[in-house]
Design a protein around this motif. Structure first.
Motif, mmCIF file in Angstrom:
data_model
loop_
_atom_site.group_PDB
_atom_site.id
_atom_site.type_symbol
_atom_site.label_atom_id
_atom_site.label_comp_id
_atom_site.label_asym_id
_atom_site.label_seq_id
_atom_site.Cartn_x
_atom_site.Cartn_y
_atom_site.Cartn_z
ATOM 1 N N GLY A 115 -1.191 -5.112 -10.112
ATOM 2 C CA GLY A 115 0.021 -5.156 -10.914
ATOM 3 C C GLY A 115 1.196 -4.619 -10.480
ATOM 4 O O GLY A 115 2.104 -4.996 -10.723
ATOM 5 N N ARG A 116 1.071 -3.439 -10.021
ATOM 6 C CA ARG A 116 2.325 -2.754 -9.370
ATOM 7 C C ARG A 116 2.731 -3.338 -8.202
ATOM 8 O O ARG A 116 3.869 -3.549 -8.123
ATOM 9 C CB ARG A 116 1.737 -1.292 -9.025
ATOM 10 C CG ARG A 116 3.225 -0.408 -8.522
ATOM 11 C CD ARG A 116 2.690 1.042 -8.101
ATOM 12 N NE ARG A 116 2.366 1.675 -9.343
ATOM 13 C CZ ARG A 116 1.286 2.041 -9.705
ATOM 14 N NH1 ARG A 116 0.135 1.868 -8.758
ATOM 15 N NH2 ARG A 116 0.703 2.824 -10.688
ATOM 16 N N LEU A 117 1.993 -3.889 -7.371
ATOM 17 C CA LEU A 117 2.267 -4.631 -6.130
ATOM 18 C C LEU A 117 2.881 -5.802 -6.580
ATOM 19 O O LEU A 117 3.784 -6.456 -5.876
ATOM 20 C CB LEU A 117 0.995 -4.934 -5.292
ATOM 21 C CG LEU A 117 0.507 -3.419 -4.570
ATOM 22 C CD1 LEU A 117 -0.776 -3.818 -3.744
ATOM 23 C CD2 LEU A 117 1.537 -2.948 -3.750
ATOM 24 N N ASP A 118 2.219 -6.617 -7.550
ATOM 25 C CA ASP A 118 3.077 -7.821 -8.053
ATOM 26 C C ASP A 118 4.277 -7.589 -8.221
ATOM 27 O O ASP A 118 5.213 -8.396 -8.275
ATOM 28 C CB ASP A 118 2.140 -8.345 -9.147
ATOM 29 C CG ASP A 118 0.740 -8.988 -8.599
ATOM 30 O OD1 ASP A 118 0.704 -9.491 -7.372
ATOM 31 O OD2 ASP A 118 -0.025 -9.096 -9.282
ATOM 32 N N ALA A 119 4.690 -6.569 -8.939
ATOM 33 C CA ALA A 119 6.141 -6.085 -9.696
ATOM 34 C C ALA A 119 6.909 -5.869 -8.330
ATOM 35 O O ALA A 119 8.109 -6.525 -8.319
ATOM 36 C CB ALA A 119 5.849 -4.880 -10.357
ATOM 37 N N TRP A 120 6.414 -5.006 -7.292
ATOM 38 C CA TRP A 120 7.227 -5.163 -6.235
ATOM 39 C C TRP A 120 7.516 -6.532 -5.396
ATOM 40 O O TRP A 120 8.653 -6.686 -5.136
ATOM 41 C CB TRP A 120 6.409 -4.185 -5.177
ATOM 42 C CG TRP A 120 6.240 -2.695 -5.627
ATOM 43 C CD1 TRP A 120 6.490 -2.176 -6.722
ATOM 44 C CD2 TRP A 120 5.695 -1.860 -4.786
ATOM 45 N NE1 TRP A 120 5.965 -1.300 -6.892
ATOM 46 C CE2 TRP A 120 5.439 -0.729 -5.780
ATOM 47 C CE3 TRP A 120 4.884 -1.729 -3.355
ATOM 48 C CZ2 TRP A 120 4.805 0.453 -5.154
ATOM 49 C CZ3 TRP A 120 4.413 -0.476 -3.180
ATOM 50 C CH2 TRP A 120 4.342 0.676 -3.896
ATOM 51 N N LYS B 29 3.688 -9.013 2.526
ATOM 52 C CA LYS B 29 3.538 -10.160 3.172
ATOM 53 C C LYS B 29 2.028 -10.167 3.853
ATOM 54 O O LYS B 29 1.474 -11.271 4.139
ATOM 55 C CB LYS B 29 4.429 -10.694 4.169
ATOM 56 C CG LYS B 29 5.782 -10.841 3.408
ATOM 57 C CD LYS B 29 5.901 -12.124 2.447
ATOM 58 C CE LYS B 29 5.578 -13.500 3.080
ATOM 59 N NZ LYS B 29 5.738 -14.623 2.381
ATOM 60 N N ILE B 30 1.720 -8.964 4.426
ATOM 61 C CA ILE B 30 0.477 -8.743 5.090
ATOM 62 C C ILE B 30 -0.737 -8.430 4.173
ATOM 63 O O ILE B 30 -1.611 -9.146 4.328
ATOM 64 C CB ILE B 30 0.580 -7.651 6.068
ATOM 65 C CG1 ILE B 30 1.666 -7.884 7.071
ATOM 66 C CG2 ILE B 30 -0.697 -7.270 6.665
ATOM 67 C CD1 ILE B 30 1.876 -6.667 8.002
ATOM 68 N N GLY B 31 -0.446 -7.742 3.224
ATOM 69 C CA GLY B 31 -1.459 -7.213 2.090
ATOM 70 C C GLY B 31 -1.626 -8.182 1.166
ATOM 71 O O GLY B 31 -3.009 -8.023 0.449
ATOM 72 N N LEU B 32 -0.777 -9.130 0.635
ATOM 73 C CA LEU B 32 -1.093 -9.788 -0.750
ATOM 74 C C LEU B 32 -1.632 -11.203 -0.205
ATOM 75 O O LEU B 32 -1.189 -11.583 0.852
ATOM 76 C CB LEU B 32 0.144 -9.706 -1.415
ATOM 77 C CG LEU B 32 0.489 -8.656 -2.199
ATOM 78 C CD1 LEU B 32 1.671 -8.813 -2.952
ATOM 79 C CD2 LEU B 32 -0.620 -8.224 -3.084
ATOM 80 N N VAL C 8 3.064 1.930 5.558
ATOM 81 C CA VAL C 8 1.708 2.412 5.274
ATOM 82 C C VAL C 8 1.393 2.477 3.924
ATOM 83 O O VAL C 8 0.143 1.859 3.294
ATOM 84 C CB VAL C 8 1.608 3.498 6.155
ATOM 85 C CG1 VAL C 8 0.132 4.250 5.915
ATOM 86 C CG2 VAL C 8 1.804 3.506 7.462
ATOM 87 N N ALA C 9 2.240 3.183 2.920
ATOM 88 C CA ALA C 9 1.977 3.346 1.818
ATOM 89 C C ALA C 9 1.765 1.917 0.804
ATOM 90 O O ALA C 9 0.930 2.121 0.031
ATOM 91 C CB ALA C 9 2.925 4.101 0.899
ATOM 92 N N THR C 10 2.390 1.116 1.169
ATOM 93 C CA THR C 10 2.044 -0.380 0.357
ATOM 94 C C THR C 10 1.037 -0.764 0.821
ATOM 95 O O THR C 10 0.281 -1.595 0.102
ATOM 96 C CB THR C 10 3.469 -1.058 0.684
ATOM 97 O OG1 THR C 10 4.589 -0.561 0.572
ATOM 98 C CG2 THR C 10 3.380 -2.487 0.123
#
Length: 443
Positions: free
Chosen positions: A277-282, A440-443, A258-260
Motif C-alpha cells: 500500500g505504501r508503494l502504491d501511494a508512492w 517501474k521495475i518492482g511493481l 535500492v530501498a524502493t
C-alpha cells in the motif's frame, strides 16, 4: 585648493539579540520538552506561541545584521506558491490556511534558529535542550511500558502506549506519534556523539549512557522507519568518513532505488502488511506530479486523492506542490547537506593551523548537524514529515552553523549562494527519479 577630507564610512555595529535568543530557548523547551502539558490544567496555555512571537519581534528589533540567504528568500516564496497551487486546484481558502500554517509553524522557526544561533555556545545550549528532551521522552516511554495494564501504559501528561501488535511509546504534542518520537531520537544520536568526543572521563561515561538510552527509546517506538534511520545513519557515517567522494555520490544516488526495490520485494518490510500500500501511494504520488507538474495537486490534497498519506516526504511534496515547490523544499535541504559534506571532506585531514581560522569546535558542530539531518532525511523517506517542526528547527541550526563558518572563511561563501541553491534544487530530483525507476521495475 583645500584638501577634501573624507569621512570614514560608519560600519553598523553587530547586535546579537540576547533577549530574543533567551525566548528562543524557552520556545525550544516548550516545543520539545513541553512542560506546560505535564498537567491538564496548564496543557492549553499558549506558551509556545507567546515565546515564538516575543523571540521573533525582539529579533526584528534588536538583531543586526539579519541574515537573509538563498534559503530564506525561497522559503518566503513558498506561502505564495501554496496559495496559488490551492486556487488552481479549486481549493483557494484551503491554500490560504495552509500558507498561514507554513509561515507560522515552519518559516518563523527556521528564521529564528538560523539567525539567533550566532555562536557555538548558543548552539551548545540548544543541543543540551535537545538531549534533555530526548532523555525525558525515553524515561516517559519506559514508564509507559512498565505501567502497561494489558491495554494501556501511562506516562507524563496522560501520554500512553496502546496495545496492538506491539506497544509503541509516545510523548506529548506532535510526539504523540511514535514515528515523530523515533525521528527525534535518531536526530539526537549525533549530538550525543559530539559531546562524547569532547568531554572528560565522567562526561564520556554519561554520554555513553545517553546513547544507550536513545537506542532503547528507538526500540520502544516500534517504528520501522526509525530503525532504518539509525542503521542508515551508521552506514552514511562510515561512508562519509572512509569512502571517496565518487563512491559516496554513487551510494546516495542508488540508495532510493535500492530501498524502493527491497520494499517492493518485501526485503525491508516483510513484517509490515501495508508495504505494498505504501508503494502504491508512492506510485500515485508520482502520477499526481506528472498530471500537475508545475504546481502539483495542492498542499494537503494528497490524502483527498489517494486516501492516505504518501509515507514518503519527498514524493508527498512533489505531488502536492509540483516542480517549483519540490525544488525549493529539496533545494533547501540539499544546499545544507552539500555544504556540510564539503566542509567535512575539506578539513578532515588538516590540522588546526590549516583550517583558515575555523575552530575545531565549529567544524564539529557543523558535522554533528549534518548527521542529524542525515537521520531526518532517511526517516523522512519512509514517513510523510515534510513540514514537521523538527525539520525546520534542525535545518535552521544547520544553516546558522554554515553561515558562522562562511563568516570565518569568506572564500566558502559560494556554498550558500543562489547559484549553488539552483544546482542543489536540480540534485534533489535524483531521489524522485530513482524511486520512479524502481517502482517501474518492482511493481
Amino acid at each position: 585648493m583645500e584638501e577634501i577630507r573624507r569621512r570614514p564610512i560608519a560600519v553598523p555595529k553587530e547586535r546579537d539579540a540576547t533577549l530574543a535568543f533567551f525566548f528562543l530557548v524557552l520556545y525550544t523547551i516548550s516545543v520539545l520538552i513541553r512542560p506546560h502539558e505535564f498537567s491538564i490544567e496548564t496543557s492549553n496555555y499558549i506558551f509556545i506561541k507567546v515565546f515564538a512571537i516575543l523571540s521573533f519581534l525582539l529579533a526584528l528589533v534588536s538583531l543586526r545584521p539579519i541574515q537573509l540567504g538563498s534559503q530564506h528568500i525561497y522559503f518566503l516564496v513558498f506561502p505564495v506558491l501554496i496559495i496559488v497551487s490551492g486556487f488552481l486546484n479549486g481549493w483557494g481558502m484551503g491554500g490560504i490556511d495552509q500558507a498561514e500554517r507554513f509561515f507560522i509553524s515552519s518559516l518563523i522557526p527556521f528564521f529564528l534558529f538560523s539567525n539567533l544561533t550566532r555562536t557555538a555556545n548558543r548552539q551548545h545550549i540548544l543541543f543540551y535542550v535537545c538531549i534533555s528532551a530526548a532523555l525525558i521522552m525515553v524515561l516517559n516511554g519506559h514508564n509507559q511500558q512498565q505501567s502497561f495494564d494489558g491495554r494501556f501504559g501511562y506516562g507524563i501528561g496522560g501520554s500512553l502506549t496502546v496495545a496492538g501488535e506491539e506497544m509503541r511509546i509516545t510523548y506529548l504534542g506532535f510526539f504523540g506519534d511514535p514515528n515523530d518520537l523515533g525521528m527525534f531520537l535518531v536526530m539526537n544520536v549525533p549530538i550525543a556523539f559530539y559531546f562524547l568526543k569532547r568531554g572528560n572521563a565522567f562526561s564520556k561515561l554519561f554520554f555513553i549512557g545517553v546513547l544507550a538510552a536513545l537506542v532503547y527509546g528507538i526500540y520502544m517506538t516500534g517504528s520501522r522507519g526509525t530503525l532504518l534511520g539509525i542503521f542508515g545513519l551508521c552506514a552514511i557515517y562510515f561512508l562519509v568518513n572512509n569512502a571517496g567522494a565518487k563512491f559516496v555520490l554513487f551510494s546516495v544516488i542508488m540508495a532510493p532505488l535500492v530501498a524502493t526495490l527491497l520494499a517492493s520485494f518485501g526485503g525491508l518490510t516483510s513484517a509490515d502488511s501495508s508495504a505494498m500500500g505504501r508503494l502504491d501511494a508512492w506510485y500515485d504520488g508520482i502520477h499526481m506530479l506528472l498530471g500537475n507538474p508545475i504546481l502539483g495537486v495542492g498542499m494537503s490534497n494528497f490524502m483527498d486523492l489517494h486516501g492516505k498519506v504518501a509515507h514518503n516526504s519527498y514524493i508527498h511534496v512533489a505531488a502536492e506542490l509540483g516542480i517549483i515547490g519540490y525544488s525549493i523544499w529539496g533545494g533547501a535541504l540539499m544546499l545544507n547537506m552539500i555544504a556540510g559534506y564539503v566542509l567535512i571532506k575539506k578539513f578532515e585531514k588538516r590540522g588546526q593551523d590549516e583550517q583558515s581560522d575555523i575552530s575545531t569546535q565549529e567544524l564539529g558542530i557543523n558535522k554533528t548537524l549534518f548527521f542529524s539531518m542525515v537521520g531526518f532525511m532517511i526517516t523522512a523517506f519512509f514517513l510523510s514529515r515534510q513540514f514537521t517542526l523538527l525539520m525546520f528547527i534542525f535545518l535552521g541550526m544547520q544553516t546558522a552553523s554554515n553561515y558562522r563558518i562562511v563568516k570565518l572563511s569568506p572564500e566558502l561563501s559560494y556554498l550558500m549562494s543562489f547559484k549553488q541553491f539552483a544546482y542543489c534544487a536540480m540534485y534533489s530530483w535524483v531521489a524522485i527519479i530513482m524511486v520512479y525507476i524502481a517502482l517501474k521495475i518492482g511493481l
